[in-house]
Design a protein around this motif. Structure first.
Motif, PDB file in Angstrom:
ATOM      1  N   HIS A 229       0.826  -1.205   0.000  1.00  0.00           N
ATOM      2  CA  HIS A 229       0.000   0.000   0.000  1.00  0.00           C
ATOM      3  C   HIS A 229       0.866   1.262   0.000  1.00  0.00           C
ATOM      4  CE1 HIS A 229      -3.867  -2.045   1.726  1.00  0.00           C
ATOM      5  NE2 HIS A 229      -3.451  -2.573   0.605  1.00  0.00           N
ATOM      6  N   CYS A 230       2.178   1.068  -0.151  1.00  0.00           N
ATOM      7  CA  CYS A 230       3.123   2.190  -0.082  1.00  0.00           C
ATOM      8  C   CYS A 230       3.983   2.242  -1.335  1.00  0.00           C
ATOM      9  CB  CYS A 230       4.035   2.051   1.140  1.00  0.00           C
ATOM     10  SG  CYS A 230       3.168   1.864   2.717  1.00  0.00           S
ATOM     11  N   VAL A 231       4.510   3.420  -1.623  1.00  0.00           N
ATOM     12  CA  VAL A 231       5.423   3.609  -2.747  1.00  0.00           C
ATOM     13  C   VAL A 231       6.691   4.262  -2.223  1.00  0.00           C
ATOM     14  CG1 VAL A 231       4.350   5.828  -3.341  1.00  0.00           C
ATOM     15  CG2 VAL A 231       5.714   4.640  -5.048  1.00  0.00           C
ATOM     16  N   TYR A 232       7.833   3.874  -2.785  1.00  0.00           N
ATOM     17  CA  TYR A 232       9.118   4.467  -2.390  1.00  0.00           C
ATOM     18  C   TYR A 232       9.699   5.204  -3.584  1.00  0.00           C
ATOM     19  CZ  TYR A 232      13.738   4.920  -0.231  1.00  0.00           C
ATOM     20  OH  TYR A 232      14.910   5.421   0.314  1.00  0.00           O
ATOM     21  N   VAL A 233      10.101   6.449  -3.372  1.00  0.00           N
ATOM     22  CA  VAL A 233      10.676   7.281  -4.422  1.00  0.00           C
ATOM     23  C   VAL A 233      12.172   7.426  -4.143  1.00  0.00           C
ATOM     24  CG1 VAL A 233      10.558   9.482  -5.637  1.00  0.00           C
ATOM     25  CG2 VAL A 233       8.493   8.535  -4.565  1.00  0.00           C
ATOM     26  N   GLY A 234      13.005   7.063  -5.114  1.00  0.00           N
ATOM     27  CA  GLY A 234      14.451   7.126  -4.924  1.00  0.00           C
ATOM     28  C   GLY A 234      15.174   7.478  -6.197  1.00  0.00           C
ATOM     29  N   ASP A 235      16.498   7.596  -6.107  1.00  0.00           N
ATOM     30  CA  ASP A 235      17.283   8.015  -7.272  1.00  0.00           C
ATOM     31  C   ASP A 235      18.405   7.057  -7.634  1.00  0.00           C
ATOM     32  OD1 ASP A 235      20.137   9.807  -6.307  1.00  0.00           O
ATOM     33  OD2 ASP A 235      18.769   8.877  -4.872  1.00  0.00           O
ATOM     34  N   SER A 236      18.611   5.994  -6.846  1.00  0.00           N
ATOM     35  CA  SER A 236      19.715   5.081  -7.121  1.00  0.00           C
ATOM     36  C   SER A 236      19.198   3.658  -7.290  1.00  0.00           C
ATOM     37  CB  SER A 236      20.741   5.115  -5.984  1.00  0.00           C
ATOM     38  OG  SER A 236      20.224   4.455  -4.836  1.00  0.00           O
ATOM     39  N   PRO A 237      19.942   2.813  -8.010  1.00  0.00           N
ATOM     40  CA  PRO A 237      19.512   1.418  -8.167  1.00  0.00           C
ATOM     41  C   PRO A 237      19.254   0.730  -6.836  1.00  0.00           C
ATOM     42  CG  PRO A 237      21.283   1.908  -9.702  1.00  0.00           C
ATOM     43  CD  PRO A 237      21.153   3.107  -8.809  1.00  0.00           C
ATOM     44  N   GLY A 238      20.045   1.057  -5.813  1.00  0.00           N
ATOM     45  CA  GLY A 238      19.852   0.456  -4.500  1.00  0.00           C
ATOM     46  C   GLY A 238      18.500   0.783  -3.896  1.00  0.00           C
ATOM     47  N   ASP A 239      17.968   1.969  -4.194  1.00  0.00           N
ATOM     48  CA  ASP A 239      16.636   2.342  -3.711  1.00  0.00           C
ATOM     49  C   ASP A 239      15.571   1.438  -4.334  1.00  0.00           C
ATOM     50  OD1 ASP A 239      17.726   4.453  -2.247  1.00  0.00           O
ATOM     51  OD2 ASP A 239      17.484   5.879  -3.886  1.00  0.00           O
ATOM     52  N   GLY A 240      15.695   1.218  -5.639  1.00  0.00           N
ATOM     53  CA  GLY A 240      14.737   0.363  -6.327  1.00  0.00           C
ATOM     54  C   GLY A 240      14.813  -1.080  -5.845  1.00  0.00           C
ATOM     55  N   LYS A 241      16.036  -1.562  -5.632  1.00  0.00           N
ATOM     56  CA  LYS A 241      16.209  -2.942  -5.154  1.00  0.00           C
ATOM     57  C   LYS A 241      15.617  -3.114  -3.757  1.00  0.00           C
ATOM     58  CE  LYS A 241      20.388  -3.760  -7.879  1.00  0.00           C
ATOM     59  NZ  LYS A 241      21.862  -3.916  -7.854  1.00  0.00           N
ATOM     60  N   ALA A 242      15.823  -2.126  -2.894  1.00  0.00           N
ATOM     61  CA  ALA A 242      15.279  -2.198  -1.541  1.00  0.00           C
ATOM     62  C   ALA A 242      13.755  -2.233  -1.577  1.00  0.00           C
ATOM     63  CB  ALA A 242      15.763  -1.011  -0.716  1.00  0.00           C
ATOM     64  N   ALA A 243      13.159  -1.381  -2.404  1.00  0.00           N
ATOM     65  CA  ALA A 243      11.697  -1.339  -2.508  1.00  0.00           C
ATOM     66  C   ALA A 243      11.146  -2.660  -3.019  1.00  0.00           C
ATOM     67  CB  ALA A 243      11.276  -0.196  -3.427  1.00  0.00           C
ATOM     68  N   LYS A 244      11.775  -3.215  -4.039  1.00  0.00           N
ATOM     69  CA  LYS A 244      11.321  -4.482  -4.602  1.00  0.00           C
ATOM     70  C   LYS A 244      11.387  -5.594  -3.560  1.00  0.00           C
ATOM     71  CE  LYS A 244      12.098  -7.706  -8.422  1.00  0.00           C
ATOM     72  NZ  LYS A 244      12.904  -7.979  -9.647  1.00  0.00           N
ATOM     73  N   ALA A 245      12.506  -5.646  -2.826  1.00  0.00           N
ATOM     74  CA  ALA A 245      12.678  -6.692  -1.816  1.00  0.00           C
ATOM     75  C   ALA A 245      11.675  -6.555  -0.671  1.00  0.00           C
ATOM     76  CB  ALA A 245      14.103  -6.659  -1.276  1.00  0.00           C
ATOM     77  N   ALA A 246      11.286  -5.309  -0.372  1.00  0.00           N
ATOM     78  CA  ALA A 246      10.353  -5.067   0.729  1.00  0.00           C
ATOM     79  C   ALA A 246       8.891  -5.170   0.303  1.00  0.00           C
ATOM     80  CB  ALA A 246      10.608  -3.688   1.334  1.00  0.00           C
ATOM     81  N   GLY A 247       8.640  -5.189  -1.003  1.00  0.00           N
ATOM     82  CA  GLY A 247       7.267  -5.297  -1.490  1.00  0.00           C
ATOM     83  C   GLY A 247       6.582  -3.982  -1.745  1.00  0.00           C
ATOM     84  N   LEU A 248       7.349  -2.869  -1.831  1.00  0.00           N
ATOM     85  CA  LEU A 248       6.773  -1.563  -2.133  1.00  0.00           C
ATOM     86  C   LEU A 248       6.855  -1.309  -3.631  1.00  0.00           C
ATOM     87  CD1 LEU A 248       7.947  -1.301   0.912  1.00  0.00           C
ATOM     88  CD2 LEU A 248       7.718   1.153   0.503  1.00  0.00           C
ATOM     89  N   TYR A 249       5.923  -0.509  -4.153  1.00  0.00           N
ATOM     90  CA  TYR A 249       6.040  -0.018  -5.518  1.00  0.00           C
ATOM     91  C   TYR A 249       7.151   1.031  -5.527  1.00  0.00           C
ATOM     92  CZ  TYR A 249       4.429   1.054 -10.230  1.00  0.00           C
ATOM     93  OH  TYR A 249       4.343   1.194 -11.592  1.00  0.00           O
ATOM     94  N   SER A 250       7.894   1.120  -6.626  1.00  0.00           N
ATOM     95  CA  SER A 250       9.048   2.019  -6.647  1.00  0.00           C
ATOM     96  C   SER A 250       9.016   2.954  -7.842  1.00  0.00           C
ATOM     97  CB  SER A 250      10.348   1.208  -6.667  1.00  0.00           C
ATOM     98  OG  SER A 250      10.417   0.390  -7.828  1.00  0.00           O
TER      99      SER A 250
END
Length: 284
Positions: A229-250
């Motif tokens: 139910h949450c989305v994570y906004v980031g600027d680096s590949p690590g941000d996207g990987k963290a969101a994917k692993a946690a189950g957030l939309y990125s």
């Protein structure tokens, strides 16, 4: 802003279940009861010791009426604020004070994928695991937090208005950075967002730094919200990987300087402006 309800349909797993055929109602009731008990016990044993299955409506908060997301969580440096010049100059200040060679802007940017101790260890010795990194990081954080101001860490264009609109519409705001927590809170405070952001954590306050998912999961747990139910906004590949692993939309932002290909390989969506981000958050 007008949002669709809850998380993205693309992230939901399709469930194709066949119902067994029975000749008698008693067989149906008995078999369903046994199946339910077996399924529940099996799931319970598969979950970690401290985990449990969230119940419907648990946490007391769902997405605001007409909204797609319950919460938008933000990375800080390179996503919410432009801190590149401050971080680079502060890096060279710490290196010089400790007798190490200063680094170029390109060298600095190349190492920003690392946490602060590992980044400074790499700048100083080319070994990310060198013990000196912890000492240098402590000095860096002390200077970094003290130098925060609207001039040294300005919000990227259009984000002030977007944050205001999200807050007015009842969307929960939060932040997770690989910088220290004191810096995260200093940045939000200098822009007047310290009270509005419900959770604001740094790498020193979570189980593991990004790209590990623990920090985002801790944010969701604190907010009593499901990750999907949450989305994570980031600027680096690590941000996207963290969101994917946690189950957030990125959502990855181009203004942080990461290569387009790296962003598209690691985020669900990529945007180049605050207006594009607004559209993604509203419509998906």
């Amino acid at each position: 802003l007008k949002f669709d309800v809850m998380g993205p349909s693309r992230c939901r797993l399709a469930q194709n279940r066949r119902r067994p055929r029975f000749s008698k109602p008693s067989q149906i009731h008995g078999s369903l009861g046994v199946a339910f008990v077996i399924s529940f016990v099996s799931v319970a044993f598969l979950l970690p010791r401290n985990s449990r299955i969230p119940m419907a409506g648990e946490g007391g908060r769902s997405a605001p009426s007409g909204h797609r997301w319950s919460a938008v969580l933000w990375d800080i440096d390179g996503t919410l604020v432009n801190s590149a010049d401050l971080a680079w100059s502060n890096t060279n200040l710490v290196l010089k004070q400790n007798g190490f060679k200063e680094v170029s802007e390109d060298e600095y940017r190349e190492a920003t994928r690392l946490t602060t101790p590992k980044r400074l260890a790499f700048h100083a010795t080319k070994d990310v695991e060198a013990d000196i990194g912890v000492k240098l990081a402590e000095e860096f954080d002390q200077h970094y937090v003290q130098l925060v101001s609207p001039a040294t860490v300005p919000l990227f264009s259009g984000l002030q208005t977007l944050l205001e609109d999200l807050a007015k519409e009842g969307v929960v705001l939060g932040a997770l950075s690989n910088a220290c927590g004191a810096y995260v809170r200093a940045v939000l405070a200098t822009h007047g967002w310290a009270e509005t952001f419900r959770t604001k954590l740094g790498a020193d306050e979570v189980p593991e730094a990004k790209p590990a998912p623990g920090g985002l999961l801790k944010c969701c747990e604190f907010l009593a919200l499901r990750p999907d139910h949450c989305v994570y906004v980031g600027d680096s590949p690590g941000d996207g990987k963290a969101a994917k692993a946690a189950g957030l939309y990125s959502v990855g932002v181009r203004w942080g300087g990461a290569a387009e290909e790296d962003l598209r390989c690691n985020f669900d969506d990529v945007v180049g402006s605050a207006e594009e981000l607004r559209a993604i958050l509203a419509n998906g």
